[in-house]
Enzyme design. Structure first.
Site, PDB file in Angstrom:
ATOM      1  CE1 TYR A  18      -3.676  -2.475   0.163  1.00 30.45           C
ATOM      2  CE2 TYR A  18      -2.422  -3.451   1.975  1.00 30.45           C
ATOM      3  CZ  TYR A  18      -3.438  -3.527   1.033  1.00 30.45           C
ATOM      4  OH  TYR A  18      -4.213  -4.661   0.957  1.00 30.45           O
ATOM      5  CG  ASP A  19       1.699   2.916  -3.382  1.00 33.08           C
ATOM      6  OD1 ASP A  19       2.704   2.283  -3.023  1.00 33.08           O
ATOM      7  OD2 ASP A  19       1.121   2.730  -4.472  1.00 33.08           O
ATOM      8  CB  THR A  20      -2.491   6.324   0.131  1.00 25.49           C
ATOM      9  OG1 THR A  20      -1.942   6.920  -1.049  1.00 25.49           O
ATOM     10  CG2 THR A  20      -3.167   7.398   0.965  1.00 25.49           C
TER      11      THR A  20
END
Length: 300
Positions: A18-20
């Protein structure tokens, strides 16, 4: 069944996926004015790995600017632009979705945080922290003057709630045509440093009962909050995870927005709520005891 994370490889995979990262605050990062062990270190690990951090809270007692000072005092790195509270989302909803005309007003049951955010959005209001409304004197309809310009009642957490505020709100909602009933959120309780206390949902409950009408809720789990964030921040829902301690707000909010969800057990929800005979039908993607558990990826 949710995935119960316990090992370093599992936490490493989660971070890579996951990036956010969207965080609830109370019960996830802190209890009242006490930090949860390891929370600051985990946020630092995520930032070093290039992750976008957002703080999504139903706390409407403070504006984003005021809430930022709490982060500062606790030593948690955050910018105002990373903080999304239900007071801010409510103000944006009134100004941008309702498009309340500039000559109309909102009657507020709530604290200074709501007032600050309404002011920032150019929304006129009455009530709130006005000393005339913060009284324990009996309310009298005979001495009450109805303001015809009030077109919405916004109710949030109010530590000075009283019969006068509830009575005035009731008058506007029943006597001003088209007056909208709005709540910042419907949390029944919130975790303080020393235990649970009644939340914003408990403050608006008398009006719901008197009106026999449900309000429009702005904060989690309503999608309105996510729409407010998406209007300001670009992110891929499939690469975004919501971390919270409450199934019926944080986790439901993430699921409604197509986000992955991580439940921590340092706040409202207990292990029995997700595994017991009366387990909730709301099932997170992942579960860990505390946000501090993610420190293991850095060998901590």
């Amino acid at each position: 069944m949710p995935a119960h994370l316990t090992t370093r490889p599992e936490y490493s995979l989660l971070i890579d996926r996951y990036d956010t990262w969207m965080f609830d605050c109370d019960g996830v990062l802190w209890h009242g004015d006490r930090l949860i062990e390891g929370a600051v270190e985990v946020l630092e690990i995520l930032r070093k790995r290039g992750k976008r951090i957002l703080f999504v809270t139903n706390n409407a007692s403070k504006s984003r600017k005021s809430y930022k000072s709490k982060f500062d005092v606790l030593g948690v790195q955050a910018s105002v632009e990373e903080i999304y509270g239900s007071a801010y989302a409510s103000a944006v909803y009134i100004s941008s979705v309702m498009k309340l005309p500039k000559d109309k007003k909102v009657y507020v049951i709530g604290m200074a945080g709501i007032e600050e955010e309404l002011r920032e959005e150019g929304v006129s209001f009455i009530g709130g922290t006005d000393p005339a409304d913060c009284t324990l004197e009996p309310f009298s309809l005979s001495s009450f003057s109805l303001d015809p310009d009030v077109q919405a009642v916004l109710c949030g957490l109010d530590l000075s709630v009283n019969y006068t505020k509830l009575s005035k709100a009731f008058q506007y909602l029943t006597r001003n045509p088209g007056c909208q009933f709005l709540v910042t959120n419907e949390d029944s309780t919130f975790p303080s440093a020393d235990g649970l206390l009644p939340g914003a949902g408990a403050i608006s409950a008398p009006l719901r009962y008197a009106l026999e009408k449900d309000p429009i809720s702005i904060g989690k789990p309503a999608k309105t909050m996510l729409d407010c964030i998406q209007a300001k921040v670009k992110f891929d829902p499939e690469r975004t995870i919501m971390i919270g301690d409450r199934l019926n707000t944080d986790i439901l909010f993430g699921q409604a927005g197509g986000l992955a969800t991580l439940l921590v057990l340092t706040g409202i929800t207990s292990k029995q709520d997700i595994t017991g005979p009366n387990a909730s039908p709301i099932v997170p993607d992942y579960v860990t005891q505390s946000i501090g558990d993610l420190r293991v990826v850095d060998g901590q």
